[in-house]
Design an enzyme around this catalytic site. Structure first.
Site, PDB file in Angstrom:
ATOM      1  N   GLU A 151       0.820  -1.215   0.000  1.00  0.00           N
ATOM      2  CA  GLU A 151       0.000   0.000   0.000  1.00  0.00           C
ATOM      3  C   GLU A 151       0.848   1.257   0.000  1.00  0.00           C
ATOM      4  O   GLU A 151       0.513   2.247  -0.669  1.00  0.00           O
ATOM      5  CB  GLU A 151      -0.955   0.008   1.195  1.00  0.00           C
ATOM      6  CG  GLU A 151      -2.141  -0.943   1.055  1.00  0.00           C
ATOM      7  CD  GLU A 151      -1.807  -2.388   1.387  1.00  0.00           C
ATOM      8  OE1 GLU A 151      -0.665  -2.649   1.810  1.00  0.00           O
ATOM      9  OE2 GLU A 151      -2.685  -3.258   1.218  1.00  0.00           O
TER      10      GLU A 151
ATOM     11  N   HIS B   2     -11.854  -5.262   8.967  1.00  0.00           N
ATOM     12  CA  HIS B   2     -12.510  -5.181   7.654  1.00  0.00           C
ATOM     13  C   HIS B   2     -13.803  -4.375   7.760  1.00  0.00           C
ATOM     14  O   HIS B   2     -14.748  -4.607   7.014  1.00  0.00           O
ATOM     15  CB  HIS B   2     -12.833  -6.581   7.115  1.00  0.00           C
ATOM     16  CG  HIS B   2     -11.633  -7.380   6.714  1.00  0.00           C
ATOM     17  ND1 HIS B   2     -10.825  -8.004   7.614  1.00  0.00           N
ATOM     18  CD2 HIS B   2     -11.092  -7.642   5.500  1.00  0.00           C
ATOM     19  CE1 HIS B   2      -9.846  -8.646   6.979  1.00  0.00           C
ATOM     20  NE2 HIS B   2      -9.985  -8.429   5.694  1.00  0.00           N
TER      21      HIS B   2
HETATM   22  C1  LIG Z   1      -1.699  -4.848   4.249  1.00  0.00           C
HETATM   23  C2  LIG Z   1      -2.785  -5.671   3.642  1.00  0.00           C
HETATM   24  N1  LIG Z   1      -3.217  -5.378   2.405  1.00  0.00           N
HETATM   25  C3  LIG Z   1      -4.208  -6.111   1.837  1.00  0.00           C
HETATM   26  C4  LIG Z   1      -4.782  -7.135   2.520  1.00  0.00           C
HETATM   27  C5  LIG Z   1      -5.938  -7.926   1.885  1.00  0.00           C
HETATM   28  N2  LIG Z   1      -5.541  -9.327   1.681  1.00  0.00           N
HETATM   29  C6  LIG Z   1      -5.860 -10.279   2.571  1.00  0.00           C
HETATM   30  S1  LIG Z   1      -5.211 -11.755   2.174  1.00  0.00           S
HETATM   31  C7  LIG Z   1      -4.548 -11.144   0.733  1.00  0.00           C
HETATM   32  C8  LIG Z   1      -3.753 -12.041  -0.155  1.00  0.00           C
HETATM   33  C9  LIG Z   1      -2.637 -12.674   0.610  1.00  0.00           C
HETATM   34  O1  LIG Z   1      -1.824 -13.414  -0.224  1.00  0.00           O
HETATM   35  P1  LIG Z   1      -0.574 -14.202   0.344  1.00  0.00           P
HETATM   36  O2  LIG Z   1       0.219 -13.336   1.240  1.00  0.00           O
HETATM   37  O3  LIG Z   1       0.135 -14.791  -0.813  1.00  0.00           O
HETATM   38  O4  LIG Z   1      -1.202 -15.336   1.259  1.00  0.00           O
HETATM   39  P2  LIG Z   1      -2.217 -16.490   0.823  1.00  0.00           P
HETATM   40  O5  LIG Z   1      -3.585 -15.909   0.902  1.00  0.00           O
HETATM   41  O6  LIG Z   1      -1.844 -16.933  -0.539  1.00  0.00           O
HETATM   42  O7  LIG Z   1      -2.021 -17.544   1.852  1.00  0.00           O
HETATM   43  C10 LIG Z   1      -4.826  -9.787   0.607  1.00  0.00           C
HETATM   44  C11 LIG Z   1      -4.399  -8.941  -0.514  1.00  0.00           C
HETATM   45  C12 LIG Z   1      -4.312  -7.385   3.819  1.00  0.00           C
HETATM   46  N3  LIG Z   1      -4.839  -8.362   4.582  1.00  0.00           N
HETATM   47  N4  LIG Z   1      -3.317  -6.653   4.354  1.00  0.00           N
END
Ligand SMILES: Cc1ncc(C[n+]2csc(CCOP(=O)(O)OP(=O)(O)O)c2C)c(N)n1
Lengths: 321, 347
Positions: free
Chosen positions: A58, A125
């Site tokens: 972000e 959220h």
């Molecule tokens: C700082 C932040 N930005 C956006 C999000 C929204 N978000 C939640 S899970 C996710 C994807 C996470 O991907 P990854 O780190 O690869 O983990 P996975 O879900 O594949 O286990 C996002 C973008 C968040 N939780 N925190």
């Protein structure tokens, strides 16, 4: 035909991309996937190379938008949830918000924040954080409550030369529908009388406008006529419209879904108390979420935020004074 | 270091390895069946908000959880049902948090994967990705200041979260302080819908470690035996004072981002590639091949675990929901500093 609040936001972005080659959109999962809420559905297909998936960064997302704005572009940033925008807070409040003041070079970026509570959203959220952005000089903070405003205000947000925090309520995304998109609109900075009344002014914004309208309907059955002012934009704040309404009713209740301390409702009451004290028949009141993080369980969540019932109860107390 | 297969261990170690692998398998199975139950409850409208599963990541998750001692620190993330159980979370506590029971560790205030018991070294994640790593650093730093030695802190992350500033700041911080941190990255090929190609361009996420002076371990995340070996070794090295350890496991998320997501965007070629193997099946086949268990025993375990989960759900559904009238609407602990508002201000 009917169009939802969410579709209006998508349409506004489509319109902006079509009309202005300087516009691009950057955010997590907004490309082929169309965004966590589908606010950019098909836009990557329709505007190749201009709707881009961002890494989960972000701070860098906002920084990149500021750089692009300096180069004359008009970026739209989608935060996946408003709650995550604080990871980019430094770039928003220290870069974007100060650029024009320091250099005379404007910073026309729009940062879209899906915000507000939904059932089961929990502490990370559900947040309503318009007030922390409104606190910083240099930012415009918009909180549309209707499908029409979601559309026209987003278009105006992209068109104006300042950084805009565009707060779009997740609860309204699917719940709110209109027959068609508007062809004309009130300008940013003008509040709207959502319902006329003579007994009490209720000032609200975003989803709380609808709770206030429901409370007004309930109270009208009891013989009270409530005027509901929809702020539309919390910064700038249309003090004139509020003051004119209070002049008519003599009573004021401000409603916000965000926390009470130092927020939008406090700002309105401060202004009315200092500039329109003589207009008030009884002390002005406000109703906000409780001063705790937003709870997960619906039982707690419903008692945490103002509801139509809570607004009606507060209104009755003011009306009986 | 790349571990993909277990070298044949000396006879003395075989029993320990066998016991650990069997225990790990049973925890993986519990996590998988628990996830299946959450999915069913979600489809039945019994869960408020999102449901986030760890299907396909149980081997990695259990390996880190089982390699820790109860006195260590663990900050799991969204796909760590297995690691949580291995670290000592009960099935009942997990279900209580999803169903919002007033008796659960989060008392209905927070839900689903956002749960923990901080005083037991089990840290409750916030949603903001990357934010837990430096908090683990803080617990490790404090233990050092307090003169407590031998603690390891582990935390988990997805590939997408390595793009956060928080990840880089905290990894560097751990290196500068030479903290016993084990950072476990599940490179599951997607962050929500975003493929890793839009997240980073290095060959292997483990490459990120060397820039910070951190030891790296790559492992096949579908292979329980390899995961146990790698996690055990990384934890041992952290414990012996060698500083932070980054584990990167390659695997595939075998579910949607959350249960609301059909994951249509996942490349079918990945599903049929070795990355797409189901770690639970791989582990099961391994146990049968080694004759460490027979299928009747494993079937019996499944029946037992299903019953345990059903009983827990039934119990939790009888538990009280949080009551807004009993709720203390206060977010600070210093009682003498709690502000008293006019009731109309909502407090
Ligand atoms: C700082 C932040 N930005 C956006 C999000 C929204 N978000 C939640 S899970 C996710 C994807 C996470 O991907 P990854 O780190 O690869 O983990 P996975 O879900 O594949 O286990 C996002 C973008 C968040 N939780 N925190």
């Amino acid at each position: 035909m009917s169009i939802t609040y969410l579709e209006a936001i998508r349409e506004a972005q489509s319109h902006a991309l079509r009309d202005d080659p300087r516009v691009f959109i950057y955010g997590q999962d907004i490309g082929a996937f169309g965004g966590a809420f589908k606010a950019t559905k098909n836009l990557a297909r329709d505007f190749p190379g201009r709707v881009l998936d961002a890494p989960i960064s972000e701070d860098a997302m906002v920084g990149m938008a500021v750089g692009a704005a300096i180069e004359g572009l008009r970026p739209i940033i989608e935060m996946q949830f408003a709650d995550f925008s604080v990871v980019g807070f430094n770039q928003i409040v220290n870069q974007a918000a100060t650029l024009f003041w320091r250099t005379n070079v404007p910073c026309p970026i729009t940062i879209r924040l899906p915000f507000g509570g939904t059932e089961g959203g929990g502490p990370f959220h559900s947040q309503s954080i318009e007030a922390i952005y409104a606190h910083y000089p240099g930012l415009i903070v918009l909180t549309p409550a209707t499908v029409e405003d979601a559309y026209s205000m987003l278009l105006e947000a992209v068109a104006i030369d300042d950084p805009v925090i565009f707060c779009e309520h997740k609860f309204l995304y699917y719940h709110l529908k209109a027959d068609a998109l508007p062809s004309e609109a009130l300008p940013i900075g003008k509040a709207r009388i959502a319902r006329e009344g003579r007994d009490l002014t209720v000032v609200a914004y975003s989803a709380m406008v609808h709770e206030a309208l429901a409370a007004a309907a309930e109270l009208s059955a009891e013989g009270w006529e409530i005027e509901v002012v929809d702020l539309r934009s919390v910064k700038p704040l249309d003090t004139d419209t509020i003051m004119a309404s209070v002049a008519r009713t003599g009573r004021l209740l401000c409603v916000g879904e965000s926390w009470p301390w130092g927020g939008v409702t406090a700002e309105i009451i401060a202004r009315v108390a200092s500039e329109g004290f003589g207009l008030l028949d009884v002390p002005p009141q406000r109703l906000n979420a409780r001063d705790t993080p937003v709870p997960y369980h619906p039982n707690l969540w419903m008692a945490h935020r103002p509801t139509a019932r809570a607004i009606a109860a507060s209104a009755r107390k003011i009306l009986r004074r | 270091m790349l571990h993909t297969v277990l070298d044949t261990p000396p006879v003395g170690e075989t029993k320990a390895a066998r016991d650990q692998t069997l225990a790990a398998y049973r925890l993986m199975l519990t996590a998988r069946l628990l996830d299946d139950k959450y999915a069913a409850l979600y489809r039945g409208g019994k869960i408020h908000g999102g449901v986030f599963l760890g299907r396909g990541q149980e081997a990695l998750s259990v390996a880190i959880g089982i390699s820790l001692k109860k006195t260590d620190i663990f900050a799991p993330l969204i796909r760590d049902a297995a690691g949580r159980l291995a670290f000592g979370e009960t099935v009942v506590d997990a279900i209580r948090t999803y169903l919002g029971s007033a008796l659960g560790p989060m008392r209905g205030r927070d839900g689903n994967v956002h749960r923990g018991r901080p005083l037991e070294g089990y840290l409750p994640m916030v949603s903001h990705l990357g934010a837990m790593i430096s908090v683990v650093n803080g617990t490790l730093f404090a233990r050092r200041l307090k003169g407590v030695s031998g603690t390891v802190g582990a935390t988990c992350l997805g590939d997408g979260a390595t793009s956060t500033g928080a990840f880089h700041e905290a990894l560097n911080q751990a290196a500068v302080e030479k903290l016993p941190l084990v950072l476990v990255v599940a490179d599951n090929q997607y962050a929500y819908s975003t493929p890793t190609s839009r997240q980073f361009v290095c060959e292997d996420l483990a490459d990120k470690a060397s820039g910070y002076g951190v030891a790296a371990h790559s492992v096949d995340g579908t292979d329980l035996v390899a995961c146990l070996k790698t996690a055990g070794e990384a934890v041992a090295r952290a414990r012996s004072g060698e500083g932070p350890q980054l584990i990167v496991a390659r695997l595939l998320r075998l579910c949607g981002h959350g249960e609301h997501d059909d994951s249509h965007y996942i490349d079918p070629k990945l599903k049929t590639s070795p990355l797409g193997r189901d770690c639970l099946k791989v582990a099961e086949e391994f146990l049968l091949r080694q004759q460490w268990a027979d299928s009747a025993t494993l079937d019996g375990w499944r029946t037992e675990v299903v019953r345990e989960i059903e009983d827990a759900v039934a119990q939790v559904r009888r538990e009280p929901a949080p009551d807004p009238y009993d709720e203390k609407w206060q977010a600070i602990s210093s009682r003498h500093l709690i502000e008293l508002h006019d009731e109309d201000s909502g407090s």
